[in-house]
Motif scaffolding. Structure first.
Motif, PDB file in Angstrom:
ATOM      1  N   VAL A  92       0.846  -1.204   0.000  1.00 65.05           N
ATOM      2  CA  VAL A  92       0.000   0.000   0.000  1.00 65.05           C
ATOM      3  C   VAL A  92       0.876   1.247   0.000  1.00 65.05           C
ATOM      4  N   ALA A  93       1.906   1.261   0.832  1.00 64.24           N
ATOM      5  CA  ALA A  93       2.817   2.410   0.887  1.00 64.24           C
ATOM      6  C   ALA A  93       3.615   2.541  -0.407  1.00 64.24           C
ATOM      7  N   LEU A  94       4.042   1.421  -0.971  1.00 65.07           N
ATOM      8  CA  LEU A  94       4.765   1.438  -2.235  1.00 65.07           C
ATOM      9  C   LEU A  94       3.882   2.018  -3.333  1.00 65.07           C
ATOM     10  N   ALA A  95       2.651   1.555  -3.399  1.00 61.39           N
ATOM     11  CA  ALA A  95       1.716   2.053  -4.412  1.00 61.39           C
ATOM     12  C   ALA A  95       1.517   3.552  -4.275  1.00 61.39           C
ATOM     13  N   GLU A  96       1.381   4.005  -3.055  1.00 63.66           N
ATOM     14  CA  GLU A  96       1.199   5.438  -2.800  1.00 63.66           C
ATOM     15  C   GLU A  96       2.413   6.238  -3.272  1.00 63.66           C
ATOM     16  N   ARG A  97       3.622   5.711  -2.991  1.00 62.91           N
ATOM     17  CA  ARG A  97       4.853   6.422  -3.361  1.00 62.91           C
ATOM     18  C   ARG A  97       5.030   6.540  -4.871  1.00 62.91           C
ATOM     19  N   VAL A  98       4.541   5.544  -5.622  1.00 63.25           N
ATOM     20  CA  VAL A  98       4.748   5.568  -7.079  1.00 63.25           C
ATOM     21  C   VAL A  98       3.519   6.012  -7.852  1.00 63.25           C
ATOM     22  N   GLY A  99       2.440   6.321  -7.135  1.00 61.17           N
ATOM     23  CA  GLY A  99       1.251   6.854  -7.791  1.00 61.17           C
ATOM     24  C   GLY A  99       0.347   5.813  -8.424  1.00 61.17           C
ATOM     25  N   THR A 158      -2.583   2.411  -7.533  1.00 60.31           N
ATOM     26  CA  THR A 158      -3.413   1.767  -6.521  1.00 60.31           C
ATOM     27  C   THR A 158      -2.742   0.447  -6.158  1.00 60.31           C
ATOM     28  N   PRO A 159      -3.067  -0.130  -4.991  1.00 55.41           N
ATOM     29  CA  PRO A 159      -2.353  -1.321  -4.524  1.00 55.41           C
ATOM     30  C   PRO A 159      -2.402  -2.523  -5.476  1.00 55.41           C
ATOM     31  N   GLY A 160      -3.537  -2.800  -6.093  1.00 58.39           N
ATOM     32  CA  GLY A 160      -3.639  -3.974  -6.978  1.00 58.39           C
ATOM     33  C   GLY A 160      -2.668  -3.929  -8.146  1.00 58.39           C
ATOM     34  N   PRO A 161      -2.722  -2.890  -8.968  1.00 57.41           N
ATOM     35  CA  PRO A 161      -1.778  -2.804 -10.083  1.00 57.41           C
ATOM     36  C   PRO A 161      -0.315  -2.745  -9.634  1.00 57.41           C
ATOM     37  N   CYS A 162      -0.056  -2.122  -8.505  1.00 54.34           N
ATOM     38  CA  CYS A 162       1.314  -2.043  -8.001  1.00 54.34           C
ATOM     39  C   CYS A 162       1.816  -3.445  -7.661  1.00 54.34           C
ATOM     40  N   LEU A 163       0.998  -4.232  -6.956  1.00 53.99           N
ATOM     41  CA  LEU A 163       1.385  -5.588  -6.595  1.00 53.99           C
ATOM     42  C   LEU A 163       1.611  -6.435  -7.845  1.00 53.99           C
TER      43      LEU A 163
END
Length: 148
Positions: A21-28, A30-35
């Motif tokens: 969640v924090a990683l997704a926030e840092r790179v702009g 949402t959590p699903g696509p980031c994961l």
């Protein structure tokens, strides 16, 4: 790889334990696509692992030495034997085969000078085909991209 993948890698280099969640926030993202991107980077071999950075003193490896190693035999069997033997030693942090002379650059970490002398004489110099070993002792580490 696109700019989002690069941003994810940059953040993970700084903090490999960051929550998705924090990683997704840092790179702009949402959590699903980031994961999914992180999993793809892992599956594609871009991200090859995660590690804990351990204090060299806590690991009893605060004395570092850089070795220049020259060998006498250059047939594949001798080279493979030397490389396999050196790579197995936990004191060897890095092992590089070089073009030109010396043949190898080895980064070693041990507890202290007596431990290094013991490692050098009982392990390194015991390998057949060693021509010369020169030891260099770093005065100060300014930057290290590959800590313990």
């Amino acid at each position: 790889m696109d700019s989002l993948d690069t941003a994810i890698i940059d953040v993970l280099r700084e903090d490999g334990r960051i929550a998705n969640v924090a990683l997704a926030e840092r790179v702009g993202l949402t959590p699903g696509p980031c994961l999914r991107r992180v999993q793809r980077l892992e599956a594609d071999g871009v991200i090859v692992g995660y590690q804990a950075l351990i204090s060299p003193a806590a690991a009893n490896q605060s004395f570092e030495v850089l070795l220049d190693v020259e060998i006498t035999d250059f047939d594949m069997k001798s080279i493979e034997k030397f490389e396999a033997t050196m790579a197995e030693y936990p004191q060897v942090l890095e092992l590089h085969r070089l073009f030109g002379s010396p043949d190898y650059l080895v980064r070693v970490a041990v507890a202290d000078l007596p431990a290094y002398e013991q490692f050098l004489t009982s392990k390194v110099l015991a390998i057949p085909g060693i021509h010369r070993v020169s030891s260099r002792f770093p005065m100060k580490t300014i930057k290290s991209l590959r800590p313990l």
